[in-house]
Design an enzyme around this catalytic site. Structure first.
Site, mmCIF file in Angstrom:
data_model
loop_
_atom_site.group_PDB
_atom_site.id
_atom_site.type_symbol
_atom_site.label_atom_id
_atom_site.label_comp_id
_atom_site.label_asym_id
_atom_site.label_seq_id
_atom_site.Cartn_x
_atom_site.Cartn_y
_atom_site.Cartn_z
ATOM 1 N N ARG A 48 0.238 -1.415 0.033
ATOM 2 C CA ARG A 48 0.201 0.501 -0.231
ATOM 3 C C ARG A 48 0.416 1.309 0.257
ATOM 4 O O ARG A 48 2.139 1.600 0.153
ATOM 5 C CB ARG A 48 -1.246 0.191 1.347
ATOM 6 C CG ARG A 48 -1.714 -1.554 1.494
ATOM 7 C CD ARG A 48 -2.772 -1.314 2.162
ATOM 8 N NE ARG A 48 -2.879 -0.600 3.829
ATOM 9 C CZ ARG A 48 -3.652 0.667 3.587
ATOM 10 N NH1 ARG A 48 -4.769 0.656 4.159
ATOM 11 N NH2 ARG A 48 -2.907 0.485 5.621
ATOM 12 N N LYS A 113 4.440 -11.069 10.076
ATOM 13 C CA LYS A 113 4.209 -10.883 8.874
ATOM 14 C C LYS A 113 4.262 -12.351 7.593
ATOM 15 O O LYS A 113 5.612 -12.254 7.095
ATOM 16 C CB LYS A 113 4.377 -9.717 8.282
ATOM 17 C CG LYS A 113 2.849 -9.576 6.590
ATOM 18 C CD LYS A 113 3.348 -7.942 6.566
ATOM 19 C CE LYS A 113 3.200 -7.706 5.070
ATOM 20 N NZ LYS A 113 2.318 -5.769 4.828
ATOM 21 N N ARG A 247 -0.873 0.545 14.244
ATOM 22 C CA ARG A 247 1.308 -0.711 14.604
ATOM 23 C C ARG A 247 0.910 -0.711 15.879
ATOM 24 O O ARG A 247 -0.244 0.172 16.402
ATOM 25 C CB ARG A 247 2.415 0.398 14.585
ATOM 26 C CG ARG A 247 2.599 0.275 13.297
ATOM 27 C CD ARG A 247 3.436 0.125 12.625
ATOM 28 N NE ARG A 247 3.777 -0.275 10.963
ATOM 29 C CZ ARG A 247 3.611 -0.644 9.758
ATOM 30 N NH1 ARG A 247 2.539 -1.274 10.657
ATOM 31 N NH2 ARG A 247 3.905 -0.130 9.232
HETATM 32 P P1 ATP Z 1 -0.448 -1.516 6.396
HETATM 33 O O1 ATP Z 1 -1.186 -2.070 5.648
HETATM 34 O O2 ATP Z 1 -0.619 -1.216 7.771
HETATM 35 O O3 ATP Z 1 -0.635 0.573 6.506
HETATM 36 P P2 ATP Z 1 2.741 -2.386 5.658
HETATM 37 O O4 ATP Z 1 3.556 -1.584 6.564
HETATM 38 O O5 ATP Z 1 2.326 -4.017 6.483
HETATM 39 O O6 ATP Z 1 1.352 -1.864 6.489
HETATM 40 P P3 ATP Z 1 1.936 -3.250 3.578
HETATM 41 O O7 ATP Z 1 1.375 -2.043 2.822
HETATM 42 O O8 ATP Z 1 0.820 -3.689 3.443
HETATM 43 O O9 ATP Z 1 2.469 -2.193 4.551
HETATM 44 O O10 ATP Z 1 2.956 -3.567 2.588
HETATM 45 C C1 ATP Z 1 4.272 -3.071 2.657
HETATM 46 C C2 ATP Z 1 5.427 -3.844 3.931
HETATM 47 O O11 ATP Z 1 5.390 -5.246 4.152
HETATM 48 C C3 ATP Z 1 6.616 -3.235 3.170
HETATM 49 O O12 ATP Z 1 7.295 -1.886 3.927
HETATM 50 C C4 ATP Z 1 7.756 -4.509 4.733
HETATM 51 O O13 ATP Z 1 7.309 -4.123 5.726
HETATM 52 C C5 ATP Z 1 6.461 -5.584 4.864
HETATM 53 N N1 ATP Z 1 7.091 -6.031 3.331
HETATM 54 C C6 ATP Z 1 7.190 -6.290 2.141
HETATM 55 N N2 ATP Z 1 7.324 -7.542 1.145
HETATM 56 C C7 ATP Z 1 7.265 -8.279 2.585
HETATM 57 C C8 ATP Z 1 7.530 -9.911 2.516
HETATM 58 N N3 ATP Z 1 7.571 -10.480 1.199
HETATM 59 N N4 ATP Z 1 7.463 -10.418 3.449
HETATM 60 C C9 ATP Z 1 6.692 -9.810 4.588
HETATM 61 N N5 ATP Z 1 6.612 -8.591 4.961
HETATM 62 C C10 ATP Z 1 7.169 -7.768 3.414
#
Ligand code: ATP
Length: 249
Positions: A48, A113, A247
């Site tokens: 996102r 994650k 968070r």
């Molecule tokens: P939110 O969705 O709550 O705003 P988020 O940080 O989880 O926060 P996303 O856009 O869902 O954001 O995912 C991108 C983020 O996930 C990246 O900034 C990184 O921190 C993490 N990320 C990137 N690639 C991977 C992966 N393959 N597996 C797990 N995490 C990842």
């Protein structure tokens, strides 16, 4: 599994499976609900708000599903919630692992994650809209890539002996279809309590952030519209909107 109506297209390399479906949508190509694109590797995997989804070649799943909704963009708000439950269902059915969900659209195991969901929309506030539902699931992350992920992460390889990637595509497609049909019939009415039982941050102090503003409080789960409920100074308020990140505070 009953994914017989699905139409799955596999690419060895692609920029992003979501971008490919969005391009086809914009070029007015024929697209049927249930169309699936998967890739072995993404060169520009997206999260996102311009964030990167690390998508190395290998066992990980990079998957997008196309779906048409009759009820307009407003109704699409809760789709991420239904999709999170479909990912839960698929992983539970295949691996007997219970994942946890983070509002609005992330999938965790033990607060690490495992998978991310990116829902992109095209349409008008009223009338039908089109959804491209992207799902990235880590099956086996190469060690060299782990340093590029700036939060705690995991992959299925750390939790199971067998990875079953093709079966995961079938299972995911089957449960997505099921959850999206349920969503078009009754919204989140039959789903929000189940989502709350899987909430990774239930009862914890959290912070919501839009990049410009933030709110802190105790996470009380989601409401029937898919908004996140936070208890602040004894009062519970719901927050909506795709630009909000959650968070642990
Ligand atoms: P939110 O969705 O709550 O705003 P988020 O940080 O989880 O926060 P996303 O856009 O869902 O954001 O995912 C991108 C983020 O996930 C990246 O900034 C990184 O921190 C993490 N990320 C990137 N690639 C991977 C992966 N393959 N597996 C797990 N995490 C990842």
């Amino acid at each position: 599994l009953g994914a017989s109506t699905a139409n799955v297209e596999v690419h060895p390399i692609i920029d992003s499976t979501n971008s490919e479906l969005m391009r086809r949508l914009q070029s007015k190509a024929e697209l049927e609900s249930g169309k699936v694109i998967v890739a072995e590797m993404q060169q520009a995997g997206r999260g996102r708000r311009g964030r990167v989804w690390q998508s190395p070649f290998g066992a990980n799943l990079y998957y997008s599903y196309f779906w048409r909704l009759d009820d307009g963009l407003q109704a699409a708000m809760g789709v991420s919630i239904a999709v999170g439950l479909a990912v839960y269902d698929a992983i539970k059915a295949l691996y007997q692992i219970d994942v946890e969900l983070k509002w609005p659209n992330d999938i965790y195991i033990n607060k690490q994650k495992l998978a991310g969901v990116l829902v992109e929309l095209d349409g008008q506030p009223q009338g039908p809209c089109q959804l491209v539902i992207g799902i990235g699931i880590n099956l086996q992350m190469p060690e060299s890539f782990s340093q590029h992920i700036d939060q705690a992460w995991t992959d299925l390889n750390q939790h199971t002996q067998q990875l079953y990637k093709n079966e995961l595509v079938a299972s995911l497609t089957y449960y997505l279809e099921k959850r999206l049909l349920q969503y078009s019939q009754s919204g989140l009415q039959e789903m929000y309590e189940q989502w709350n039982a899987l909430n990774a941050f239930a009862g914890e102090q959290i912070e919501l952030n839009t990049g410009h503003r933030s709110w802190r409080g105790i996470c009380e789960g989601i409401d029937p519209q898919g908004g996140i409920r936070i208890r602040q100074d004894g009062e519970v308020k719901s927050y909506y909107g795709g630009e909000v990140s959650l968070r642990k505070a």
